[in-house]
Design an enzyme around this catalytic site. Structure first.
Site, short mmCIF file in Angstrom:
data_model
loop_
_atom_site.label_atom_id
_atom_site.label_comp_id
_atom_site.label_asym_id
_atom_site.label_seq_id
_atom_site.Cartn_x
_atom_site.Cartn_y
_atom_site.Cartn_z
N SER A 50 0.55 51.22 45.98
CA SER A 50 -0.74 50.78 45.43
C SER A 50 -1.66 51.95 45.09
O SER A 50 -2.87 51.79 45.04
CB SER A 50 -1.45 49.83 46.42
N ARG A 51 -1.07 53.11 44.89
CA ARG A 51 -1.82 54.31 44.53
C ARG A 51 -2.78 54.78 45.64
O ARG A 51 -3.67 55.59 45.40
CB ARG A 51 -2.61 54.11 43.23
N LEU A 52 -2.59 54.28 46.84
CA LEU A 52 -3.41 54.76 47.97
C LEU A 52 -2.67 55.91 48.63
O LEU A 52 -2.19 55.83 49.77
CB LEU A 52 -3.67 53.61 48.96
N ALA A 55 5.29 54.73 38.88
CA ALA A 55 6.30 54.64 39.93
C ALA A 55 5.63 54.13 41.19
O ALA A 55 4.45 54.42 41.44
CB ALA A 55 6.95 55.99 40.18
#
Length: 221
Positions: free
Chosen positions: A197-199, A11
């Site tokens: 961006s998974r940051l 997601a």
């Protein structure tokens, strides 16, 4: 049925302002309450569900055990949940009185993780919560020897019927002698906010024995 591509499941988060250390100026409890309220108003089923992890001391060494329980109270002292003292988690907490609890609300891109020692709640706290439970929930606590094997669903239903018959003429069903609350008093609380961006944003609080903040630090995702 088409085989699920689990590796491709992901997601993309984002939308609300980035969480900052200033959100924790007043401690961990207000932000957890706010996120819990947002989960409730969003229509998430059982928004107070949390994954409780304990330690099972086995012949092969200590092993982690986790399950979902419901947080039934929240204060600056910690979070409270209820169970049978002779359940698997009750026995594990008697042996190693330390646990972690994690609230997860993926739809809101929020997660909160707490870790710390666990103590039995005061009897008056347990009694007050017990009185708020529906009658059938009280009967279920009497019927079940939680975590013990049982032969069939029919046998469990029979035990519930026996408990109902036992207390048929009792309006105020008493608290079972081996049932009650536990308080997890956090020494660490981590807030997670999903980002693109998974940051992701991760901010961790460390607390002393009195519950005062020792440190607030941002962690890399």
């Amino acid at each position: 049925m088409r085989e699920l591509d689990i590796a491709a499941m992901r997601a993309e988060y984002g939308g609300e302002p980035d969480m900052s250390e200033s959100w924790l100026t007043d401690g961990w409890e207000p932000l957890l309450r706010r996120w819990l309220a947002e989960a409730a108003t969003s229509g998430i089923a059982e928004p107070n569900a949390m994954v409780l992890a304990t330690v099972d001391r086995t012949d092969d060494g200590p092993r982690p055990v986790s399950r979902t329980v419901l947080c039934k109270d929240l204060s600056s002292a910690g979070v409270i949940f209820y169970t049978h003292y002779d359940s698997a988690k009750g026995r594990q907490l008697a042996d190693i009185p330390y646990a972690s609890a994690t609230f997860v609300w993926p739809a809101l891109a929020h997660q909160v993780h707490l870790r710390g020692p666990v103590h039995a709640a005061d009897d008056d706290v347990t009694a007050a919560y017990w009185r708020s439970r529906p009658r059938n929930s009280r009967l279920g606590a009497w019927a079940s020897e939680q975590s013990r094997p049982i032969g069939s669903r029919a046998e469990l239903d029979r035990l519930l019927s026996e408990a109902a018959a036992r207390f048929e003429d009792v309006d105020d069903i008493p608290v079972p002698p081996r049932w009650g609350g536990y308080l997890l008093r956090p020494e660490m609380v981590e807030f997670w906010q999903g980002r693109r961006s998974r940051l992701h944003n991760r901010i961790r609080m460390r607390l002393d024995d009195s519950g005062a903040t020792v440190a607030v630090e941002r962690l890399q995702p």
